[in-house]
Design a protein around this motif. Structure first.
Motif, mmCIF file in Angstrom:
data_model
loop_
_atom_site.group_PDB
_atom_site.id
_atom_site.type_symbol
_atom_site.label_atom_id
_atom_site.label_comp_id
_atom_site.label_asym_id
_atom_site.label_seq_id
_atom_site.Cartn_x
_atom_site.Cartn_y
_atom_site.Cartn_z
ATOM 1 N N GLU A 31 0.857 -1.189 0.000
ATOM 2 C CA GLU A 31 0.000 0.000 0.000
ATOM 3 C C GLU A 31 0.888 1.231 0.000
ATOM 4 O O GLU A 31 1.989 1.208 0.538
ATOM 5 N N TYR A 32 0.390 2.289 -0.642
ATOM 6 C CA TYR A 32 1.091 3.559 -0.592
ATOM 7 C C TYR A 32 0.072 4.683 -0.642
ATOM 8 O O TYR A 32 -1.073 4.499 -1.041
ATOM 9 N N GLN A 33 0.492 5.849 -0.212
ATOM 10 C CA GLN A 33 -0.383 7.017 -0.153
ATOM 11 C C GLN A 33 -0.170 7.858 -1.401
ATOM 12 O O GLN A 33 0.977 8.143 -1.775
ATOM 13 N N HIS A 34 -1.249 8.234 -2.064
ATOM 14 C CA HIS A 34 -1.195 9.121 -3.224
ATOM 15 C C HIS A 34 -2.250 10.187 -3.011
ATOM 16 O O HIS A 34 -3.434 9.886 -2.987
ATOM 17 N N ASP A 35 -1.812 11.427 -2.831
ATOM 18 C CA ASP A 35 -2.710 12.520 -2.457
ATOM 19 C C ASP A 35 -3.448 12.100 -1.188
ATOM 20 O O ASP A 35 -2.820 11.795 -0.196
ATOM 21 N N ASP B 68 -5.575 9.484 -1.111
ATOM 22 C CA ASP B 68 -6.006 8.095 -1.282
ATOM 23 C C ASP B 68 -4.900 7.123 -0.876
ATOM 24 O O ASP B 68 -3.727 7.370 -1.120
ATOM 25 N N THR B 69 -5.313 6.011 -0.301
ATOM 26 C CA THR B 69 -4.400 4.899 -0.068
ATOM 27 C C THR B 69 -4.568 3.938 -1.229
ATOM 28 O O THR B 69 -5.665 3.463 -1.502
ATOM 29 N N LYS B 70 -3.490 3.709 -1.942
ATOM 30 C CA LYS B 70 -3.514 2.814 -3.099
ATOM 31 C C LYS B 70 -2.991 1.449 -2.682
ATOM 32 O O LYS B 70 -2.061 1.346 -1.895
ATOM 33 N N GLN B 71 -3.587 0.390 -3.226
ATOM 34 C CA GLN B 71 -3.124 -0.969 -2.990
ATOM 35 C C GLN B 71 -2.627 -1.545 -4.309
ATOM 36 O O GLN B 71 -3.275 -1.383 -5.338
ATOM 37 N N VAL B 72 -1.474 -2.187 -4.256
ATOM 38 C CA VAL B 72 -0.892 -2.800 -5.445
ATOM 39 C C VAL B 72 -0.723 -4.288 -5.158
ATOM 40 O O VAL B 72 -0.109 -4.670 -4.167
ATOM 41 N N LYS C 122 -6.492 1.545 -18.882
ATOM 42 C CA LYS C 122 -5.931 1.968 -17.597
ATOM 43 C C LYS C 122 -4.537 1.375 -17.401
ATOM 44 O O LYS C 122 -3.698 1.936 -16.725
ATOM 45 N N TYR C 123 -4.287 0.238 -18.003
ATOM 46 C CA TYR C 123 -3.027 -0.454 -17.813
ATOM 47 C C TYR C 123 -2.095 -0.340 -19.019
ATOM 48 O O TYR C 123 -1.160 -1.093 -19.147
#
Length: 68
Positions: free
Chosen positions: A3-7, A9-13, A32-33
């Motif tokens: 997980e990482y923070q973008h603005d 939002d918490t993004k999950q990869v 999108k990809y």
């Protein structure tokens, strides 16, 4: 998964490893990809910037190797 923070939002990869069949053709169908690419293990390590992502890859490769 990481997980990482973008603005705000918490993004999950989620990472997936697969063994490609010789001669098979793979296509990313979702726009999108479109910036993604397929790499072998060695090339992937060269393209990864962050140490934690390299560790995720190493752990996954070691796990797969120990379960063959």
């Amino acid at each position: 998964m990481i997980e990482y923070q973008h603005d705000d939002d918490t993004k999950q990869v989620t990472f997936y490893l697969a063994e490609a069949q010789v001669g098979a053709k793979y296509q990313l169908s979702n726009s999108k990809y479109s910036a993604l690419a397929w790499f072998d293990e060695v090339s992937t390590k060269e393209h990864l910037t962050f140490l934690n992502l390299k560790e995720v890859l190493n752990d996954a490769v070691n796990h797969i190797g120990s379960n063959k």
